[in-house]
Structure formats: C-alpha cells, structure tokens
Enzyme design. Structure first.
Site, PDB file in Angstrom:
ATOM      1  N   ASP A  63      94.290  29.042 -48.352  1.00  0.00           N
ATOM      2  CA  ASP A  63      95.703  28.650 -48.349  1.00  0.00           C
ATOM      3  C   ASP A  63      96.149  28.015 -47.036  1.00  0.00           C
ATOM      4  O   ASP A  63      97.313  28.129 -46.637  1.00  0.00           O
ATOM      5  CB  ASP A  63      96.608  29.855 -48.681  1.00  0.00           C
ATOM      6  CG  ASP A  63      96.228  30.494 -50.000  1.00  0.00           C
ATOM      7  OD1 ASP A  63      95.811  29.754 -50.900  1.00  0.00           O
ATOM      8  OD2 ASP A  63      96.356  31.722 -50.127  1.00  0.00           O
TER       9      ASP A  63
ATOM     10  N   LYS B 228      95.052  22.921 -47.638  1.00  0.00           N
ATOM     11  CA  LYS B 228      94.010  21.929 -47.949  1.00  0.00           C
ATOM     12  C   LYS B 228      94.514  20.859 -48.914  1.00  0.00           C
ATOM     13  O   LYS B 228      94.283  19.666 -48.705  1.00  0.00           O
ATOM     14  CB  LYS B 228      92.780  22.633 -48.568  1.00  0.00           C
ATOM     15  CG  LYS B 228      92.143  23.654 -47.625  1.00  0.00           C
ATOM     16  CD  LYS B 228      91.011  24.402 -48.288  1.00  0.00           C
ATOM     17  CE  LYS B 228      91.451  25.386 -49.350  1.00  0.00           C
ATOM     18  NZ  LYS B 228      92.227  26.535 -48.880  1.00  0.00           N
TER      19      LYS B 228
HETATM   20  P1  GDP Z   1      95.639  25.422 -50.050  1.00  0.00           P
HETATM   21  O1  GDP Z   1      95.140  26.455 -51.009  1.00  0.00           O
HETATM   22  O2  GDP Z   1      94.855  25.416 -48.775  1.00  0.00           O
HETATM   23  O3  GDP Z   1      95.765  24.054 -50.635  1.00  0.00           O
HETATM   24  O4  GDP Z   1      97.108  25.896 -49.639  1.00  0.00           O
HETATM   25  P2  GDP Z   1      98.257  26.452 -50.637  1.00  0.00           P
HETATM   26  O5  GDP Z   1      98.825  25.319 -51.398  1.00  0.00           O
HETATM   27  O6  GDP Z   1      97.778  27.626 -51.402  1.00  0.00           O
HETATM   28  O7  GDP Z   1      99.282  27.054 -49.586  1.00  0.00           O
HETATM   29  C1  GDP Z   1      99.884  26.277 -48.600  1.00  0.00           C
HETATM   30  C2  GDP Z   1     101.402  26.372 -48.784  1.00  0.00           C
HETATM   31  O8  GDP Z   1     102.039  25.902 -47.611  1.00  0.00           O
HETATM   32  C3  GDP Z   1     101.914  25.497 -49.900  1.00  0.00           C
HETATM   33  O9  GDP Z   1     103.068  26.095 -50.449  1.00  0.00           O
HETATM   34  C4  GDP Z   1     102.269  24.185 -49.190  1.00  0.00           C
HETATM   35  O10 GDP Z   1     103.277  23.457 -49.886  1.00  0.00           O
HETATM   36  C5  GDP Z   1     102.794  24.710 -47.893  1.00  0.00           C
HETATM   37  N1  GDP Z   1     102.564  23.860 -46.716  1.00  0.00           N
HETATM   38  C6  GDP Z   1     101.503  23.049 -46.435  1.00  0.00           C
HETATM   39  N2  GDP Z   1     101.631  22.529 -45.185  1.00  0.00           N
HETATM   40  C7  GDP Z   1     102.787  23.013 -44.686  1.00  0.00           C
HETATM   41  C8  GDP Z   1     103.447  22.882 -43.430  1.00  0.00           C
HETATM   42  O11 GDP Z   1     103.003  22.201 -42.503  1.00  0.00           O
HETATM   43  N3  GDP Z   1     104.630  23.569 -43.284  1.00  0.00           N
HETATM   44  C9  GDP Z   1     105.160  24.355 -44.258  1.00  0.00           C
HETATM   45  N4  GDP Z   1     106.297  24.982 -44.013  1.00  0.00           N
HETATM   46  N5  GDP Z   1     104.560  24.498 -45.453  1.00  0.00           N
HETATM   47  C10 GDP Z   1     103.384  23.854 -45.651  1.00  0.00           C
HETATM   48  P1  IMO Z   2      92.609  28.441 -52.077  1.00  0.00           P
HETATM   49  O1  IMO Z   2      91.608  27.380 -52.477  1.00  0.00           O
HETATM   50  C1  IMO Z   2      93.300  32.545 -50.840  1.00  0.00           C
HETATM   51  C2  IMO Z   2      90.694  35.620 -52.523  1.00  0.00           C
HETATM   52  C3  IMO Z   2      91.310  36.622 -53.495  1.00  0.00           C
HETATM   53  C4  IMO Z   2      90.437  37.840 -53.233  1.00  0.00           C
HETATM   54  C5  IMO Z   2      89.058  37.223 -52.984  1.00  0.00           C
HETATM   55  C6  IMO Z   2      88.163  37.201 -54.210  1.00  0.00           C
HETATM   56  O2  IMO Z   2      93.922  28.287 -52.741  1.00  0.00           O
HETATM   57  O3  IMO Z   2      92.680  28.554 -50.595  1.00  0.00           O
HETATM   58  P2  IMO Z   2      88.105  35.868 -56.510  1.00  0.00           P
HETATM   59  O4  IMO Z   2      89.186  35.494 -57.464  1.00  0.00           O
HETATM   60  O5  IMO Z   2      87.379  34.717 -55.917  1.00  0.00           O
HETATM   61  O6  IMO Z   2      87.189  36.901 -57.090  1.00  0.00           O
HETATM   62  O7  IMO Z   2      88.864  36.634 -55.304  1.00  0.00           O
HETATM   63  O8  IMO Z   2      89.295  35.888 -52.550  1.00  0.00           O
HETATM   64  N1  IMO Z   2      90.874  34.198 -52.886  1.00  0.00           N
HETATM   65  C7  IMO Z   2      91.721  33.377 -52.261  1.00  0.00           C
HETATM   66  N2  IMO Z   2      92.600  33.617 -51.271  1.00  0.00           N
HETATM   67  N3  IMO Z   2      93.153  31.301 -51.325  1.00  0.00           N
HETATM   68  C8  IMO Z   2      92.255  31.046 -52.294  1.00  0.00           C
HETATM   69  O9  IMO Z   2      91.981  29.783 -52.711  1.00  0.00           O
HETATM   70  C9  IMO Z   2      91.511  32.116 -52.836  1.00  0.00           C
HETATM   71  N4  IMO Z   2      90.585  32.228 -53.811  1.00  0.00           N
HETATM   72  C10 IMO Z   2      90.190  33.504 -53.827  1.00  0.00           C
HETATM   73  O10 IMO Z   2      92.654  36.854 -53.185  1.00  0.00           O
HETATM   74  O11 IMO Z   2      90.839  38.471 -52.047  1.00  0.00           O
HETATM   75 MG    MG Z   3      95.859  28.093 -52.121  1.00  0.00          MG
END
Ligand code: GDP
Ligand code: IMO
Ligand code: MG
Length: 425
Positions: free
Chosen positions: A13, A16
C-alpha cells in the site's frame, strides 16, 4: 530493451498503483508479475477513484498494453468485476489486456480453504485477505494447480472437478466455516466464459519478443518487500516473491534484462494484518497518521496499522531489490506535524545495529529514533519539487542521504498530478 521494475519497499500500500499510472506513458507494456486479488491499487484522476486488484495499473492509459503475467494468481470472479468496472468507465481494454496462460487460477475452494485455515489458526492468524492466495500458490508448488491455459483443454471440467475433490477432502481437517460453495461455483463458471474472451498468450514469449522488438516494459509489483515469502516477516507474509527476483520468474525474463528498479516508500509506514512492525505507534500519533492518511485497506477496508518510517527496514529491502531510484509517497500526510521521527537504527542487547534480526518479532530489538522538524503547512501550491517547504525538502534529502539511493519523485496527494519529479526524466 530492459524491464524496469516498480515495487513496494514496506508492507504494501505504498502507492504503487498511483505511480504506475503516472509512469505508464513512458512504457509500451505494463505487467503484473506476482500476487493476485489480495492487491488493491488505487488510482485517482478526473475526480474519480479506481481500485484495481488483478488488472495492471496502466489500463487507463489508452496507448499502453497490459499483461497479467505468469506469476500472478487469478480469480476470474474478481477479474470479471474489474472488467465490468472498466466497461462502466468506458475504458476500451479488449485489445490491450493480455493474460499469460501459465498464470494459476484461484478456485472457489481455494478461498474456502483460506478461510478455514485462517479460522483454525485462531489468535496466530496471518490476517490474510482471504482471497485464496496461500492455497493457490500451495497447489502451484505442490503441482496440483489449474492454470489459465487449462480452460482451453477439452477435459477442463474433469481437471476442475479433480482439484475441487482434493480440496473437499482437505477441508475435513479444518473446523467448519460458512461458505456458499454452490453459489460461488456458479459465479466462477460464468466468469471463466469472460476470461475466454480475453487475449491469452504465452507470457514468456510475449515479454521477450516485445523486448527484442524494442518495447519498453514496466513490471508492477504487488504487496511489499516485507511480505515476500522468503525474506519478509515469515510466517506473516504473502505466498509469492514480491521482490525484484520475482520479476524474472513471474514474467520469464532473465536477470540481465532487469533495468531500473524503482522502490516506493511512504514518508511513514503502515501494515495491515498480523505480524511484527517495529515502529508501530499505538498512541494518538498512530491514530493521527491513520486519519490524515486515510489508512484503510483498498481490498478489505481494514484499518491499517501506522508508525514511523524505518531506515534499517528500508535498507534491507533496498538491498534485496537492487533499488536504483526511490519514490516517497504521502508526504502531505505529515503536513501538520511539528516534528517527524525516523527510526535510524535498531538497538539490541545494548548495541546499535543496522541489521534486521532473524525474527522481527524478537522484542529485544528496539528502534532508535531521530527527530526532524516538520513544515507545518500544506503542499497544495508546490508545483515543483523546488517549491516544497524547505523542511520538507530537507526531510526528503535526509532519506536520500541515509539510504544512499536518489529520490526520483515525491508524491503530495492521491491525484494523478500530485507527483513532483526531483530528478527530471
Ligand atoms: P498500492 O497498493 O501500493 O497501490 O497503494 P493503495 O492504493 O492500497 O494505498 C495507497 C492509498 O494512498 C490510496 O488510497 C491512494 O489514493 C493514496 N495515495 C497515494 N499517494 C498519495 C499521496 O501522496 N498522498 C496521499 N494523501 N494519498 C496518497
Ligand atoms: P498491495 O498490492 C497490504 C497482507 C495481508 C496479510 C498478508 C497475507 O495493495 O500493496 P494474503 O491475502 O496474501 O494471504 O495475506 O499480506 N497483504 C497486503 N497488505 N497490501 C497488499 O497488497 C497486501 N496483500 C496482502 O493483509 O497480512
Ligand atoms: Mg494496496
């Protein structure tokens, strides 16, 4: 040509999806190489939010091809839902979305097993997203799995039924959990028909012939390096190699073909699910970061655990991945703080170390913090990196110096345009 890699350096998270969407126009192909619908990648543009789980984050850029690579595990039900959302957003993907035949399929019984296995673990549960990831990769390495290419075989239903029967035997060792198998199976069969309409390819030939004809490829990581099956905080990890090495196995490219490795870190740190997190904050500061950063899972909606950035942890994942450029996201979340903490070392048995212990759960190992001044203002008006408040630039440059990797970009908000390039491309 080479394959550039973009991946998360923490526990997932890191932002990316947003950064891949931004960088996509510089590439011809965006490819996911591992993970599955446990991922939730958020893109925000034109006032709308899109969350992708299986489809690569280059899909909203009209000129880019997207590949769901061999190393990915695919739940056709989730994929169908994503395609429906793309249809609703009027995204024309049919000639731009390719699926590798060697990618494994997540069956409804994989999700059933995930739920049963997590329930049986009780307090020591992983905190899985329950998307069937672990059981599907287990069947892959156990040489039992069903692959996308199998849907083209005449005996596909026999293969499906044989694997389902194995799962039903296995389920007997677990406590009973609720699962609507008949309902999920009906949805799954319908979604397989949708998968048949997509372009299925031999991913390894697709990728290598594209490289040979001069195409630029960006490999999009899922999860984060600390969730890697080999080098993460085992057993609190996911079931795939989330690090750069996973690109070679997940796409079928040789190590010599890897180019830039772009590592993403938040300006602080989060984790969702169970497992060690040395810099986790349990006080109002943790609550502040969760609220300011809207730290709730994009896949499960669970609140994310929050803490300070951890330099020994980042040096470890920079080492594992061969990171050549850093992207620092969510710096705006720190806007209101007077002081920002950074874990710069760990202390173990009275000695400072930069090395992560064998077991990060080992509570004799404590982070050592240094404090840096905040900037106390919002970043709305900063149209370039040089326009950021001095203290914000100082914070970024401190990270760069201590991690010994240049920061290429800083993200100041969720929107597509809220990304400042420190090194001009
Ligand atoms: P990913 O799994 O790595 O693609 O990340 P996620 O989408 O799960 O989580 C990142 C969250 O942070 C999302 O809700 C994005 O919209 C938000 N986000 C990304 N970059 C920024 C930033 O620079 N500032 C803020 N406030 N939010 C961001
Ligand atoms: P993105 O791509 C954050 C975590 C789960 C759990 C562990 C194992 O959005 O960054 P699984 O479902 O793979 O058996 O879960 O990994 N987990 C993540 N945490 N971002 C993710 O993906 C995750 N994908 C799995 O919360 O702790
Ligand atoms: Mg994510």
């Amino acid at each position: 040509m080479t394959v550039d890699v973009l991946l998360g350096l923490q526990w997932g998270d890191e932002g990316k999806g947003k950064v891949v969407d931004y960088l996509a126009p510089r590439y011809d192909i965006i490819a996911r190489f591992q993970g599955g619908p446990n991922a939730g990648h958020t893109l925000v543009f034109e006032g709308k939010k899109h969350v992708l789980h299986t489809v690569p984050s280059g899909i909203f850029r009209e000129a880019q091809v997207n590949l769901i690579g061999n190393g990915v595990v695919i739940d056709p039900i989730t994929l169908e839902r994503e395609l429906d959302e793309l249809d609703a957003a009027e995204v024309d993907y049919i000639d731009r979305l390719f699926v590798a035949r060697k990618a494994h399929l997540i069956l409804p019984t994989h999700r059933y097993l995930d739920k049963a296995s997590e329930t049986a673990k009780g307090k020591s549960k992983i905190g899985s997203t329950l998307k069937g990831i672990g059981p599907t990769y287990m069947d892959k390495t156990g040489r039992n799995g069903l692959r996308v290419g199998d849907i083209e075989a005449a005996d596909f239903m026999d293969r499906y039924n044989a694997l389902k029967a194995k799962h039903q035997e296995l389920l007997k060792i677990y406590p009973d959990v609720e699962f609507d198998l008949a309902g999920e199976e009906a949805k799954w069969m319908a979604s397989i028909e949708r998968l048949r309409q997509l372009k299925l390819v031999d991913g390894e030939y697709f990728v290598n012939s594209s490289l040979n004809s001069g195409k630029r490829i960006l490999a999009e990581g899922a999860q984060g390096s600390m969730l890697d099956i080999d080098y993460g905080t085992y057993p609190f990890v996911t079931s795939s190699n989330t690090i750069t090495a996973g690109v070679c196995t997940g796409l079928g490219v040789s190590p010599q073909k890897i180019g830039e490795v772009i590592g993403i870190t938040k300006a602080y740190c989060t984790r969702v699910g169970s497992g060690p997190f040395p810099t986790e904050l349990f006080d109002e500061m943790g609550e502040f970061l969760r609220k300011e950063g809207a730290e709730f899972g994009a896949t499960t909606g669970r609140p994310r655990r929050c803490g300070w950035i951890d330099l020994p942890q980042l040096r470890y994942t920079i080492m594992l991945n061969g990171v050549t450029q850093l992207v620092v996201t969510k710096i705006d979340v720190l806007n209101k703080l007077e002081a920002i903490e950074m874990a710069t070392a760990y202390e173990s048995n009275g000695e400072q170390t930069d090395q992560l212990p064998y077991d990060l759960c080992d509570d004799t190992c404590k982070p050592v913090y240094e404090s840096f001044p905040g900037w106390g203002s919002d970043l709305e008006r900063a149209a370039t990196y040089g326009m950021l408040p001095e203290a914000a630039q100082k914070y970024v440059e401190e990270l760069e110096a201590r991690l010994q990797v240049p920061v290429a970009m800083v993200s100041t908000g969720p929107g597509r345009r809220q990304l400042l390039e420190k090194i001009q491309a």
